[in-house]
Design a protein around this motif. Structure first.
Motif, PDB file in Angstrom:
ATOM      1  N   ASP A  36       0.811  -1.224   0.000  1.00 31.46           N
ATOM      2  CA  ASP A  36       0.000   0.000   0.000  1.00 31.46           C
ATOM      3  C   ASP A  36       0.842   1.270   0.000  1.00 31.46           C
ATOM      4  OD1 ASP A  36      -0.840  -0.058   3.558  1.00 31.46           O
ATOM      5  OD2 ASP A  36       1.078  -0.057   2.495  1.00 31.46           O
ATOM      6  N   GLY A  37       2.172   1.156   0.029  1.00 30.32           N
ATOM      7  CA  GLY A  37       3.056   2.294  -0.034  1.00 30.32           C
ATOM      8  C   GLY A  37       3.134   3.104   1.228  1.00 30.32           C
ATOM      9  N   ARG A  38       2.626   2.588   2.376  1.00 24.76           N
ATOM     10  CA  ARG A  38       2.552   3.380   3.588  1.00 24.76           C
ATOM     11  C   ARG A  38       3.624   3.022   4.618  1.00 24.76           C
ATOM     12  NH1 ARG A  38      -2.330   6.140   4.360  1.00 24.76           N
ATOM     13  NH2 ARG A  38      -3.806   5.888   2.633  1.00 24.76           N
ATOM     14  N   THR A  39       4.293   1.848   4.449  1.00 23.62           N
ATOM     15  CA  THR A  39       5.227   1.392   5.475  1.00 23.62           C
ATOM     16  C   THR A  39       6.518   0.911   4.827  1.00 23.62           C
ATOM     17  OG1 THR A  39       3.348   0.687   6.823  1.00 23.62           O
ATOM     18  CG2 THR A  39       5.525  -0.144   7.449  1.00 23.62           C
ATOM     19  N   LEU A  40       7.629   1.234   5.466  1.00 25.62           N
ATOM     20  CA  LEU A  40       8.921   0.706   5.035  1.00 25.62           C
ATOM     21  C   LEU A  40       9.133  -0.630   5.727  1.00 25.62           C
ATOM     22  CD1 LEU A  40      11.152   3.923   5.291  1.00 25.62           C
ATOM     23  CD2 LEU A  40      10.153   2.934   3.242  1.00 25.62           C
ATOM     24  N   ARG A  41       9.154  -1.716   4.943  1.00 25.09           N
ATOM     25  CA  ARG A  41       9.400  -3.019   5.552  1.00 25.09           C
ATOM     26  C   ARG A  41      10.865  -3.153   5.924  1.00 25.09           C
ATOM     27  NH1 ARG A  41       5.377  -6.501   5.635  1.00 25.09           N
ATOM     28  NH2 ARG A  41       3.603  -6.265   4.213  1.00 25.09           N
TER      29      ARG A  41
END
Length: 587
Positions: A36-41
C-alpha cells in the motif's frame, strides 16, 4: 510461543527473494515498501546512512514520518525526506514490484538516489544552452518558501546548489532600495499571470561580494489553479552593467567636451530621413525647442539652409556618401527663433554595417561660426584701416617736416616746432589706439594741449583763464588726427603770440553738435581775449596753412579765422562721419 512464527516474520522483514548480502552491501539506497506504499518493511544500510539513521532502525517505520510534506503514501519521483537531524534532503525514487510468491499483495522495491541540483530545478531540457549563456536555474516552492538553485545559479548568488535557503533569507541579498521595486514587479506579473524580470545588485551569500544580476521568473500552478511556486533563471550581468556605466561616463565626458566647445551633436538616419539631436546646443544653434525634435535632410536643405548654399552642401553630402564617408561642409542657416542668418560648419562620418553596403547613418557635430567669421572680417577691416592710417600719418609727418623747415628761423626753432607737432600727433594716435571704439574725446584733446601752458586747480581742472564748454563728443579716427593737430597749432600760436603769452589772457572753447550729415555736424569755436593786441599776420605760417588746408581737405570742414584786435577767433563746422561698428573688436 511458537518461535517458528517469529522466524517466518523475520524472514519477511529481511526482504525475501533478495540475496541478503546484495541488499546489505549495495552502494545505492534500497527500500522494501509495503504494497500500500505506507510502510517501510526494510531499508538497507546505505539509505540509513544517507538519512542519518542507524542501520536497521527504519524497518517498519511509516512513510508519513519520513517525508517533509507528511504524504502518507510513497510515490515515484523526487521527494523531500526528513533526516534524523531534522534537515531535509531531496531523493529520487524509482519504484518497482518485488518478486511475488503468490501469497497476498506483492511488496514494492524502491531504488533511492540523491538528486542532482540541476535536476532538482530543471526548467528546460537544453541545459547546455543555459550554461553556455551563463544562466542558472532556480525554483521557489510556495508551501515551504524554499528556494532551490542549480549549480550555476548557486555560483552566481553565492549559495550552495540544491535547496539553498528560504526566500525570506535570500531576498536580503538584494539592495534595500530595490526591495519595493522588485516586489511591485513580481506582484504585478502574478496578477496578470505573466512572466516577469528585473535587474538589481545582489550581495553574494558566501563571500559578501556585490554583483549585478538579472532575474527572470514565471509562476507555476497546481491542478486546482492555485499558485504552487515559481521557476526561472538568473544571470550575472555585472560586466554588462559596468560596461554600460563606462559607456555612459564616456558619453557624459563627450557631452561636457562638446558643450564647452559649443558643438551640437546630431545623428541622421538615411533610410527614413530622421534626425536625432543629442544635446541642447543643437537646438540653440537652430533656434528650435527640444520638444520639436530634430529635422531631417529634406527639411534642413529646403527650410533652414540658405538657397545659395544648397547646391554645394548637396554635393558635399553626395561626395561623402560615395567616397570616404567623411563630411565637412559649411553654410548659412536661418535661425528659427530670430530669423537671422547664421554661419555654421558641419563635420561627420557615415557609418556602414558592412564595407560594401550603403551607409546607415551619419553621426556628426555642428558649430555656429558666425561670431568667428565676423571677427575675421573685423580683423581684415582693421588691418586695412591701419594701413590707411599709417599712410596718412607718414604723409602728415612729411608735410610737417617740409613746412616747419620753410618757416623756421633757426635749427633750434625748427627743432622746437617740429618736436611739439610730432608729440601732438603721437598723443592723438595713442588716444585712438587705447580706445576700444577707435575714437578720441574732443575734451581730452583740448586738455592735453592746454594743460602744459597754464596752472591747474587742486581738483585737476584747468584754472579760470581757460573755459571748455560743450557736451561729450567722441571723434572718429578719420577726423580726430587732423582736429588734434589743429588744436595743437591753435595752442602753440596762443602761447607764442596770443592769450597764453600773458598772465591775463583768456581762452574760451565751446562746441556743440547740430543736425546734419551722417552723424551730425560739430560746431567748434576758439575765442581768445585779454591778450596782446592782434593784427593780421604779414605771411601765412605752417599753423595757418594747416588750419585752413588740413581741416578743409581731410575733415571737409568750413573754417573761418578772425584777427580781431581784442583776440584771435576761429570757428569751424565739421561733419562727423558715421561710426564703423565693424572696427569695434568687442562686437
Amino acid at each position: 510461543m511458537d518461535n517458528s512464527g517469529e522466524d517466518d516474520r523475520g524472514a519477511d522483514l529481511r526482504a525475501p527473494g533478495l540475496h541478503e548480502a546484495v541488499f546489505a552491501g549495495a552502494s545505492i539506497g534500497l527500500a522494501l515498501i509495503a504494497a500500500d506504499g505506507r510502510t517501510l518493511r526494510d531499508v538497507n544500510p546505505f539509505l540509513c546512512r544517507l538519512l542519518g539513521y542507524m542501520p536497521g532502525s527504519l524497518a517498519g517505520a511509516p512513510v508519513t514520518n519520513l517525508l517533509t510534506d507528511r504524504t502518507p503514501v510513497l510515490a515515484p519521483g523526487i521527494r523531500r525526506w526528513r533526516r534524523a537531524d531534522g534537515n531535509g534532503v531531496d531523493l529520487r525514487l524509482t519504484i518497482t514490484p518485488a518478486p511475488h510468491d503468490g501469497r497476498g499483495d506483492a511488496d514494492l522495491v524502491a531504488v533511492v538516489e540523491p538528486v542532482d541540483a540541476d535536476e532538482l530545478v530543471r526548467a528546460e531540457q537544453n541545459r547546455d544552452a543555459l550554461v553556455a549563456a551563463g544562466l542558472g536555474e532556480w525554483r521557489w516552492e510556495a508551501t515551504s518558501g524554499q528556494v532551490s538553485l542549480s549549480r550555476r545559479a548557486g555560483r552566481i548568488l553565492g549559495y550552495p546548489a540544491g535547496r539553498s535557503a528560504r526566500w525570506s533569507t535570500m531576498q536580503t541579498g538584494f539592495v534595500s532600495e530595490d526591495h519595493e521595486r522588485i516586489h511591485g514587479i513580481v506582484a504585478a506579473a502574478l496578477a496578470r499571470r505573466e512572466p516577469w524580470e528585473f535587474e538589481s545588485r545582489f550581495t553574494r551569500g558566501n563571500d559578501g561580494m556585490e554583483v549585478a544580476v538579472g532575474v527572470r521568473g514565471a509562476p507555476t500552478y497546481g491542478a486546482d489553479d492555485t499558485l504552487t511556486g515559481m521557476v526561472g533563471i538568473v544571470r550575472n550581468v555585472t560586466r554588462r552593467i559596468e560596461a554600460q556605466k563606462l559607456l555612459r561616463e564616456r558619453e557624459q565626458r563627450l557631452r561636457v567636451a562638446t558643450s564647452l566647445a559649443s558643438l551640437g551633436i546630431f545623428e541622421w538616419h538615411l533610410l527614413d530621413d530622421a534626425a536625432v539631436w543629442e544635446n541642447e546646443r543643437m537646438f540653440e544653434i537652430f533656434g528650435r525647442r527640444a520638444e520639436e525634435g530634430g529635422v531631417g535632410k529634406g527639411e534642413f536643405l529646403n527650410r533652414f539652409l540658405h538657397p545659395e548654399d544648397r547646391p554645394h552642401v548637396r554635393r558635399a553630402i553626395t561626395k561623402a556618401l560615395r567616397e570616404d564617408g567623411i563630411l565637412k561642409v559649411s553654410g548659412r542657416i536661418r535661425h528659427f527663433g530670430t530669423g537671422a542668418w547664421r554661419s555654421i560648419e558641419m563635420a561627420g562620418r557615415f557609418e556602414r554595417d558592412e564595407p560594401d553596403r550603403l551607409p546607415r547613418r551619419l553621426i556628426g557635430v555642428v558649430a555656429d561660426v558666425t561670431d568667428r567669421l565676423q571677427a575675421q572680417e573685423r580683423q581684415t577691416l582693421l588691418i586695412r584701416e591701419l594701413h590707411h592710417r599709417v599712410k596718412n600719418t607718414l604723409a602728415t609727418v612729411q608735410a610737417i617736416v617740409g613746412s616747419t623747415a620753410r618757416t623756421a628761423s633757426s635749427i633750434d626753432n625748427f627743432y622746437e616746432a617740429f618736436v611739439g607737432r610730432i608729440k601732438s600727433l603721437s598723443h592723438t594716435h595713442s588716444v585712438l589706439t587705447e580706445d576700444t571704439w577707435q575714437t578720441a574725446k574732443l575734451h581730452g584733446l583740448l586738455v592735453n594741449e592746454l594743460t602744459p601752458y597754464i596752472e591747474t586747480e587742486e581738483d585737476g581742472s584747468l584754472e579760470s583763464r581757460v573755459s571748455l564748454i560743450g557736451p561729450v563728443v567722441d571723434l572718429p579716427s578719420d577726423i580726430a588726427v587732423p582736429i588734434g593737430m589743429a588744436i595743437h597749432e591753435l595752442t602753440t600760436n596762443a602761447a607764442k603770440y596770443g592769450a597764453l603769452s600773458t598772465r591775463q589772457g583768456r581762452i574760451t572753447v565751446s562746441w556743440s553738435i547740430v543736425p546734419g550729415g551722417e552723424a551730425g555736424i560739430l560746431q567748434f569755436a576758439w575765442c581768445e581775449s585779454e591778450g596782446p593786441p592782434v593784427s593780421v599776420p604779414s605771411r601765412q605760417g605752417f599753423g595757418s596753412r594747416l588750419l585752413q588746408r588740413v581741416l578743409t581737405t581731410q575733415v571737409q570742414a568750413e573754417v573761418r579765422s578772425e584777427y580781431a584786435p581784442e583776440g584771435f577767433r576761429l570757428s569751424m563746422l565739421a561733419p562727423l562721419p558715421a561710426r564703423n561698428a565693424a572696427l569695434n573688436p568687442l562686437v
